[in-house]
Motif scaffolding. Sequence first.
Motif, PDB file in Angstrom:
ATOM      1  N   VAL A  93      32.454   9.510   5.464  1.00 45.75           N
ATOM      2  CA  VAL A  93      31.544  10.298   6.290  1.00 45.75           C
ATOM      3  C   VAL A  93      30.279  10.573   5.480  1.00 45.75           C
ATOM      4  CG1 VAL A  93      31.238  12.432   7.574  1.00 45.75           C
ATOM      5  CG2 VAL A  93      33.479  11.331   7.505  1.00 45.75           C
ATOM      6  N   VAL A  94      29.160  10.083   5.983  1.00 47.35           N
ATOM      7  CA  VAL A  94      27.887  10.278   5.302  1.00 47.35           C
ATOM      8  C   VAL A  94      27.240  11.553   5.821  1.00 47.35           C
ATOM      9  CG1 VAL A  94      25.643   9.272   4.804  1.00 47.35           C
ATOM     10  CG2 VAL A  94      27.638   7.789   5.070  1.00 47.35           C
ATOM     11  N   PRO A  95      26.918  12.517   4.983  1.00 52.98           N
ATOM     12  CA  PRO A  95      26.315  13.762   5.476  1.00 52.98           C
ATOM     13  C   PRO A  95      24.942  13.507   6.068  1.00 52.98           C
ATOM     14  CG  PRO A  95      27.073  13.978   3.195  1.00 52.98           C
ATOM     15  CD  PRO A  95      27.153  12.543   3.545  1.00 52.98           C
ATOM     16  N   THR A  96      24.612  14.338   7.047  1.00 50.36           N
ATOM     17  CA  THR A  96      23.308  14.263   7.687  1.00 50.36           C
ATOM     18  C   THR A  96      22.293  15.040   6.866  1.00 50.36           C
ATOM     19  OG1 THR A  96      24.359  14.105   9.847  1.00 50.36           O
ATOM     20  CG2 THR A  96      22.040  14.740   9.803  1.00 50.36           C
ATOM     21  N   TRP A 411      29.855  21.909  11.176  1.00 47.23           N
ATOM     22  CA  TRP A 411      29.824  22.876  12.268  1.00 47.23           C
ATOM     23  C   TRP A 411      30.246  22.158  13.548  1.00 47.23           C
ATOM     24  CZ3 TRP A 411      24.740  23.853  15.158  1.00 47.23           C
ATOM     25  CH2 TRP A 411      23.948  22.720  15.131  1.00 47.23           C
ATOM     26  N   HIS A 412      30.706  22.922  14.528  1.00 47.15           N
ATOM     27  CA  HIS A 412      31.344  22.376  15.714  1.00 47.15           C
ATOM     28  C   HIS A 412      30.636  22.890  16.960  1.00 47.15           C
ATOM     29  CE1 HIS A 412      34.643  21.153  13.049  1.00 47.15           C
ATOM     30  NE2 HIS A 412      34.564  22.371  12.537  1.00 47.15           N
ATOM     31  N   GLY A 413      30.552  22.004  17.962  1.00 49.78           N
ATOM     32  CA  GLY A 413      29.896  22.388  19.203  1.00 49.78           C
ATOM     33  C   GLY A 413      30.661  23.423  20.001  1.00 49.78           C
ATOM     34  N   LEU A 447      26.453  18.632   7.495  1.00 59.84           N
ATOM     35  CA  LEU A 447      25.102  18.860   6.997  1.00 59.84           C
ATOM     36  C   LEU A 447      25.104  18.752   5.478  1.00 59.84           C
ATOM     37  CD1 LEU A 447      24.060  21.926   9.189  1.00 59.84           C
ATOM     38  CD2 LEU A 447      23.487  19.536   9.563  1.00 59.84           C
ATOM     39  N   ALA A 448      24.200  17.973   4.943  1.00 61.03           N
ATOM     40  CA  ALA A 448      24.114  17.817   3.497  1.00 61.03           C
ATOM     41  C   ALA A 448      23.626  19.111   2.852  1.00 61.03           C
ATOM     42  CB  ALA A 448      23.176  16.657   3.143  1.00 61.03           C
ATOM     43  N   ARG A 452      17.880  20.589   6.248  1.00 62.05           N
ATOM     44  CA  ARG A 452      17.425  21.376   7.396  1.00 62.05           C
ATOM     45  C   ARG A 452      17.243  20.441   8.583  1.00 62.05           C
ATOM     46  NH1 ARG A 452      12.194  22.505   9.484  1.00 62.05           N
ATOM     47  NH2 ARG A 452      12.129  24.393  10.773  1.00 62.05           N
ATOM     48  N   LEU A 453      17.729  20.882   9.727  1.00 63.89           N
ATOM     49  CA  LEU A 453      17.604  20.127  10.968  1.00 63.89           C
ATOM     50  C   LEU A 453      16.971  21.003  12.032  1.00 63.89           C
ATOM     51  CD1 LEU A 453      21.054  18.281  11.255  1.00 63.89           C
ATOM     52  CD2 LEU A 453      18.889  17.335  10.474  1.00 63.89           C
TER      53      LEU A 453
END
Length: 486
Positions: A93-96, A411-413, A447-448, A452-453
Amino acid sequence: MPASRRHHRALAVFVHCLGILAAVPALPTVAPEPAAPEVTAPRAAAPPATAPRAAAAPPGVLRAAATLTPTPTDTAATPAAPAPPPLVSPSVVVPTRGAASAVTVLVTPAGTPAPGYQVQVRNASSMAVATTVRQELPPGTSATWVTPGGRTSRSATTTEVTWQLRLPARSTTTLHTALTTAAPGRALSAPACAFAAGGDRPYDCATATWDRSPVPAAQATDAPAWRRPAALLAALAGVLLLTAAGLWWWQRRRRARATAGRTGSGGAGNRPAGAGTVYAGTGAGSPGAAPAAAPGQGGPSRPVAPVAVGRRRRPPVWLVVGAAVAVLAGVVLAATVTATQRVAAIDTTKQPSSGAWVGTSTTGVVGVPLREQALEFTVYRIACPSTPSVAGRQCQATVGVRNLTPEQQTWHGEMQRAYLPGGSWVSVDEAATRLANQGRDVFGQPLAAGSRLVLPLVFTVDDADRPEQLELRSGVFSAGVRVDVP
């Protein structure tokens, strides 16, 4: 030769022949021999047939045609196909990290007595970009002056200023907004976002709070000690340690008393001076008894009277049972408190959910950064269409998420909720959110660290009510943040 050996040899020959037949298709094919000279003769005679056409052309063209390279034959080797890319394990899993946007926004409060803001929109790319800049004004305020080109729109709950801009390559555009408010001295936050032209996909967002006495952003406070797992475990370990120490001290005192009792009953230090040795069965000390023989007179030796050994004192039963019941009650109490707090954190009947295990929930307004244990959430804008669609009324919230920890966070929707005035709540519509993010699953990758997103979250509601509060959190047991929607 015996019959059995003959059969074995015949079978071996048969199997060997089968192996040779199976290996024949794998042999390399022989390259075809070059064609005979007479086959290529017609091709060699072809140039004279075209000689009349070539004669009509200029001399320069003839020289160029003479230097043309012939077309390769079919027997030429074809280039090898490129190797396929290496496979990537699906378990990795590559972090965003959030790609850097070409358009960035910076909002700063104006240093004026009246509320005001300065919005800087920068285009760092090498080409012009068309964008829509929207700034949501705080509730209870109105715009007194905006940069020419801005259009002010009012609704029942919000006031928004919109600019349609075309940013030149590697340029910075500055926009100004001046406000008036009926409650002077109150801190006012006005977020601004740059969207793709004609859409709701954000490039970047920023916010600023105007206040003469600046206050830091709201931060989550630490949970009480009795609600921390580490504190509860430490307290339980301390109780067990004190109990063990008390039992060891009591056992040591009991053994010391028993040793002192045995020494005092059988030792010579407790007899008065000049008293003789008393033997069992001699009747010493009684009126009719014969005197004992003096030492050294050859009298018979008599055994010393045995000393009574004291019984080991055991703790009373009520004390042992009481200590066991107390320890058991402490363990049950700690387990009950832990289970109660964790169940309250995911209780779906509470509005809004509370009693989380980690941290304390923080409440703020639109445009104010709110921090929890791992993430920082900022709600920049909430837009709900006036007319619902067939699938329902989709309210889109533009949210900024920043990872404050040195490790990746998931985090989860399902844990992001929008609470309606009637007391019900809805989670993020993940299908609509993926569509709003151009097919990207924002919850599929963690999230890496330090990333920030800025992304849209879509909440689908059935009725025409506008959400009155958003609840955002990083995990199931996190207290999260709450944002009041105007």
